[in-house]
Design a protein around this motif. Structure first.
Motif, PDB file in Angstrom:
ATOM      1  N   ARG A 213       0.825  -1.216   0.000  1.00  0.00           N
ATOM      2  CA  ARG A 213       0.000   0.000   0.000  1.00  0.00           C
ATOM      3  C   ARG A 213       0.855   1.261   0.000  1.00  0.00           C
ATOM      4  NH1 ARG A 213      -3.057  -1.544   5.436  1.00  0.00           N
ATOM      5  NH2 ARG A 213      -0.835  -1.706   5.959  1.00  0.00           N
ATOM      6  N   GLY A 214       2.131   1.126   0.355  1.00  0.00           N
ATOM      7  CA  GLY A 214       3.003   2.287   0.479  1.00  0.00           C
ATOM      8  C   GLY A 214       3.230   2.991  -0.852  1.00  0.00           C
ATOM      9  N   GLY A 215       3.031   4.306  -0.874  1.00  0.00           N
ATOM     10  CA  GLY A 215       3.249   5.074  -2.097  1.00  0.00           C
ATOM     11  C   GLY A 215       2.186   4.854  -3.151  1.00  0.00           C
ATOM     12  N   VAL A 216       1.048   4.258  -2.766  1.00  0.00           N
ATOM     13  CA  VAL A 216      -0.039   3.985  -3.707  1.00  0.00           C
ATOM     14  C   VAL A 216      -1.220   4.857  -3.311  1.00  0.00           C
ATOM     15  CG1 VAL A 216      -1.613   2.244  -4.616  1.00  0.00           C
ATOM     16  CG2 VAL A 216       0.739   1.620  -4.052  1.00  0.00           C
ATOM     17  N   THR A 217      -1.863   5.473  -4.300  1.00  0.00           N
ATOM     18  CA  THR A 217      -2.963   6.379  -3.986  1.00  0.00           C
ATOM     19  C   THR A 217      -4.327   5.721  -4.173  1.00  0.00           C
ATOM     20  OG1 THR A 217      -2.709   7.296  -6.212  1.00  0.00           O
ATOM     21  CG2 THR A 217      -1.668   8.478  -4.408  1.00  0.00           C
ATOM     22  N   SER A 218      -4.737   5.488  -5.391  1.00  0.00           N
ATOM     23  CA  SER A 218      -6.134   5.118  -5.633  1.00  0.00           C
ATOM     24  C   SER A 218      -6.389   3.622  -5.741  1.00  0.00           C
ATOM     25  CB  SER A 218      -6.633   5.798  -6.914  1.00  0.00           C
ATOM     26  OG  SER A 218      -5.848   5.389  -8.011  1.00  0.00           O
ATOM     27  N   ALA A 219      -5.350   2.801  -5.895  1.00  0.00           N
ATOM     28  CA  ALA A 219      -5.562   1.384  -6.173  1.00  0.00           C
ATOM     29  C   ALA A 219      -5.839   0.597  -4.893  1.00  0.00           C
ATOM     30  CB  ALA A 219      -4.338   0.804  -6.881  1.00  0.00           C
ATOM     31  N   ARG A 220      -6.766  -0.348  -4.981  1.00  0.00           N
ATOM     32  CA  ARG A 220      -6.998  -1.265  -3.866  1.00  0.00           C
ATOM     33  C   ARG A 220      -5.824  -2.227  -3.740  1.00  0.00           C
ATOM     34  NH1 ARG A 220     -11.453  -4.302  -6.410  1.00  0.00           N
ATOM     35  NH2 ARG A 220     -10.372  -3.500  -8.223  1.00  0.00           N
ATOM     36  N   THR A 221      -5.604  -2.727  -2.541  1.00  0.00           N
ATOM     37  CA  THR A 221      -4.517  -3.664  -2.305  1.00  0.00           C
ATOM     38  C   THR A 221      -5.060  -4.881  -1.561  1.00  0.00           C
ATOM     39  OG1 THR A 221      -2.939  -1.840  -2.146  1.00  0.00           O
ATOM     40  CG2 THR A 221      -2.215  -3.976  -1.327  1.00  0.00           C
ATOM     41  N   TYR A 222      -4.744  -6.062  -2.077  1.00  0.00           N
ATOM     42  CA  TYR A 222      -5.172  -7.311  -1.449  1.00  0.00           C
ATOM     43  C   TYR A 222      -3.954  -8.061  -0.930  1.00  0.00           C
ATOM     44  CZ  TYR A 222      -9.768  -6.658  -3.605  1.00  0.00           C
ATOM     45  OH  TYR A 222     -10.993  -6.160  -3.974  1.00  0.00           O
ATOM     46  N   PHE A 223      -4.119  -8.675   0.244  1.00  0.00           N
ATOM     47  CA  PHE A 223      -3.078  -9.512   0.820  1.00  0.00           C
ATOM     48  C   PHE A 223      -3.620 -10.927   0.992  1.00  0.00           C
ATOM     49  CE2 PHE A 223      -1.888  -5.225   2.062  1.00  0.00           C
ATOM     50  CZ  PHE A 223      -0.536  -5.211   1.775  1.00  0.00           C
ATOM     51  N   TYR A 224      -2.829 -11.886   0.562  1.00  0.00           N
ATOM     52  CA  TYR A 224      -3.245 -13.289   0.590  1.00  0.00           C
ATOM     53  C   TYR A 224      -3.254 -13.817   2.023  1.00  0.00           C
ATOM     54  CZ  TYR A 224      -3.134 -18.320  -0.411  1.00  0.00           C
ATOM     55  OH  TYR A 224      -3.404 -19.682  -0.454  1.00  0.00           O
ATOM     56  N   ALA A 225      -4.326 -14.537   2.371  1.00  0.00           N
ATOM     57  CA  ALA A 225      -4.401 -15.206   3.673  1.00  0.00           C
ATOM     58  C   ALA A 225      -4.461 -16.711   3.486  1.00  0.00           C
ATOM     59  CB  ALA A 225      -5.615 -14.713   4.457  1.00  0.00           C
TER      60      ALA A 225
END
Length: 623
Positions: A213-225
């Motif tokens: 998510r660092g340095g990202v503005t509008s894009a969604r971020t997903y993390f694998y579980a």
């Protein structure tokens, strides 16, 4: 090779001889574009547009030339009455308030802490009310697929469609995000190998950049579980597709590949694709063709066979089988598209991640071993992608595959391309996203358009400037690989316009390409309109779309929509608490956007003053 065969080969996961590969005959179809002629169009424009009838000479792909009278359309982006016709006075005041707050540094920098404090002081119910009156109401359509329908229908009444985007994200700490990323991108075998595998730094996970998510503005971020969470996210996307189909007749729905499986596979497959392309460049240089444009580099087969034998890639008979196809044998050359097709037939999981070692020339495994669970995870990711594409087709919805970081993007683009080859046979269903701040954006667009020509399917693209610039630059510098980003904003603008013009020319020639111009840059929109006028491309053909984010740049979206152009808002939705990470980044993005330009606020004030002077103190949109 078709997407079906591609996916099936991955699902079977049968080890085989990587060198015994044949190129599908369908890969070498003629590149002659369609000769379909343009139809005469007449566009009636209301209020915001100026129509000038001029004779424009049109040259078809055939042998004759014809002249026809086309309506040259220009849009008045200063006409506030048309731009804000769909907005009540309260909505205009909210926009002014939110945009002003986005310019106050301390509020933006501490927005998360301030929202938490507001929740504690006023309670959850009042907090949600405040958010819906301000940031949430400005940038988010509603909490679920039912509550968003009134806004979507209102926008449609004023000519603006929707790209639905369920914007719920986990609210993780940086430490939690880094741990999740490392766990999902580094396998046990990699941990044990201690650098024994032939991996490039760019396509390996690095803890300092684990929080994507660092340095990202509008894009969604997903993390694998785990796999069950990926299944749940697939179901969310399916519900979004169904909501889009139920809310409109021509909607889009957006998906992210990192939500659908373990990102380890995207990293590794991206590295394979890049290394195969690098190997092609080496072979092209050996034949003295490295200075040519990428699609003009054609390897002479006899020289290629000799080079591969000398490099020890395989025995003569194996190489004959590997690169000799029914059509290739006749042409005597092999270009990048033919070369890329070789990977299609090595797609058993154990063979998919074979790469050429540029030092030895041998094909070697990217990884020494895969566990049964890792192979199963790769297969399930592809199955989820296939399920979503089928649901999109069944519901009459176009599927927009969002772009992501460059270390994932080669694999994401390849999977999107394979979906296009299967589902875009009769009309454009799948759209891939091209980030024009990348140095290789134009090469990627031209190669994919050429493949669509050869195979006869509808090319679908969304052009953006890009959402990961700061993160990409920092990662390249810190880890030690070439910065993939253009040197400055002007270079990115030139790249955007270059890619745009190329696809517009393809539309002009064949009518089988389709593009969404996703931008808040008014000059780029005007440039697109100018090119469409020059080429005689009518908005009624629905080949060129425009896209902006909900709550931003209405002075672009609504005049275009009311003039008959297909224009869409990216429409986020989700429960208030769960879209807070999205809203936090939207505030960050708007800070730079609003500080850089006072134009939107000025237009909002102009319209409010016009209404007051006209006696429209209480203004309600009529539709």
């Amino acid at each position: 090779m078709s997407y079906t065969k591609f996916a099936a080969a991955l699902v079977r996961a049968n080890p085989g001889n990587v060198r015994n590969v044949r190129i599908s005959p369908g890969r070498c179809r003629s590149t002659v574009a369609s000769t379909k002629s343009k139809e005469e169009t007449h566009q009636q424009i209301d209020g915001c547009s100026v129509v000038e009838a001029e004779p424009v000479e049109l040259i078809s792909q055939g042998t004759h030339v014809r002249k026809t009278l086309l309506n040259k359309i220009s849009i008045d982006f200063d006409n506030t009455q048309e731009a804000y016709r769909s907005k009540g006075n309260i909505e205009l005041l909210r926009s002014l308030l939110v945009f002003k707050l986005c310019t106050i540094d301390v509020l933006v920098e501490k927005n998360k802490e301030l929202m938490d404090l507001t929740k504690k002081v006023f309670g959850q119910w009042m907090f949600e009310k405040i958010m819906k009156l301000t940031f949430y109401g400005q940038f988010v359509a509603g909490e679920d697929h039912n509550s968003i329908k009134p806004l979507i229908r209102k926008n449609q009444a004023f000519g603006v469609g929707a790209v639905l985007d369920y914007s719920v994200e986990e609210d993780l700490t940086q430490e939690e995000a880094e741990k999740k990323d490392m766990d999902s991108c580094v396998s046990e075998a990699e941990k044990e190998s201690s650098g024994a595998d032939h991996r490039e730094k760019k396509y390996q996970a690095h803890r300092q950049f684990g929080d994507r998510r660092g340095g990202v503005t509008s894009a969604r971020t997903y993390f694998y579980a785990d796999e069950s969470k990926c299944d749940n996210q697939m179901e969310t996307f399916i519900n979004c597709i169904k909501a889009s189909g139920g809310a409109s007749t021509d909607g889009f729905s957006a998906i992210k590949m990192t939500a659908l499986g373990r990102p380890q596979f995207l990293l590794q497959f991206s590295e394979v694709l890049v290394k195969w392309r690098q190997f092609f460049k080496v072979l092209s240089a050996q034949q003295g063709k490295s200075d040519m444009k990428v699609l003009e580099q054609k390897l002479e087969l006899e020289q290629l066979k000799e080079s591969l034998i000398e490099m020890g890639v395989g025995a003569k008979d194996n190489i004959e089988n590997w690169i000799t196809g029914e059509k290739l044998g006749v042409s005597g050359t092999l270009d990048l598209l033919d070369w890329n097709s070789l990977i299609n037939d090595t797609t058993a999981i154990s063979n998919l991640l074979m790469v050429p070692n540029l030092e030895t020339g041998h094909l070697e495994p990217l990884r020494k071993k895969f566990t049964a669970e890792e192979e199963s995870q790769m297969k399930r990711m592809l199955q989820r992608v296939d399920v979503l594409a089928k649901h999109a087709m069944e519901n009459g919805v176009r599927l927009m595959v969002d772009a992501e970081q460059t270390y994932f993007q080669p694999a994401i683009s390849r999977l999107a391309l394979e979906m296009q080859r299967k589902f875009n046979r009769e009309k454009p269903i799948i759209f891939n996203t091209y980030q024009c701040y990348l140095k290789d954006a134009y090469d990627n667009v031209t190669v994919d358009v050429e493949l669509s020509r050869r195979e006869g399917w509808y090319f679908g693209a969304k052009l953006v400037r890009g959402a990961y610039m700061y993160q990409e630059r920092d990662r390249a510098k810190e880890i030690g690989y070439e910065d993939p980003i253009n040197p400055d904003y002007e270079a990115t603008n030139r790249m955007y316009h270059k890619c745009l013009e190329y696809v517009l020319e393809e539309i002009d020639h064949s009518r089988k390409a389709n593009i969404m111009v996703a931008t808040h840059n008014e000059d780029t929109v005007k440039y697109t309109l100018e090119k469409m006028n020059e080429m005689g491309l009518s908005p009624a053909e629905n080949k060129v779309y425009f896209g902006q984010l909900l709550g931003m740049c209405d002075q672009i979206s609504f005049p275009l929509g009311q003039a008959g152009f297909p224009v869409y808002k990216y429409v986020p939705y989700g429960p208030v608490n769960e879209v807070m990470p999205y809203l936090s980044r939207r505030a960050q993005e708007n800070r730079g956007f609003m500080k850089g330009s006072q134009r939107e606020r000025s237009l909002l004030w102009t319209e409010l003053k016009r209404r007051v002077l006209a006696g429209q103190i209480v203004y309600k949109p009529v539709y």
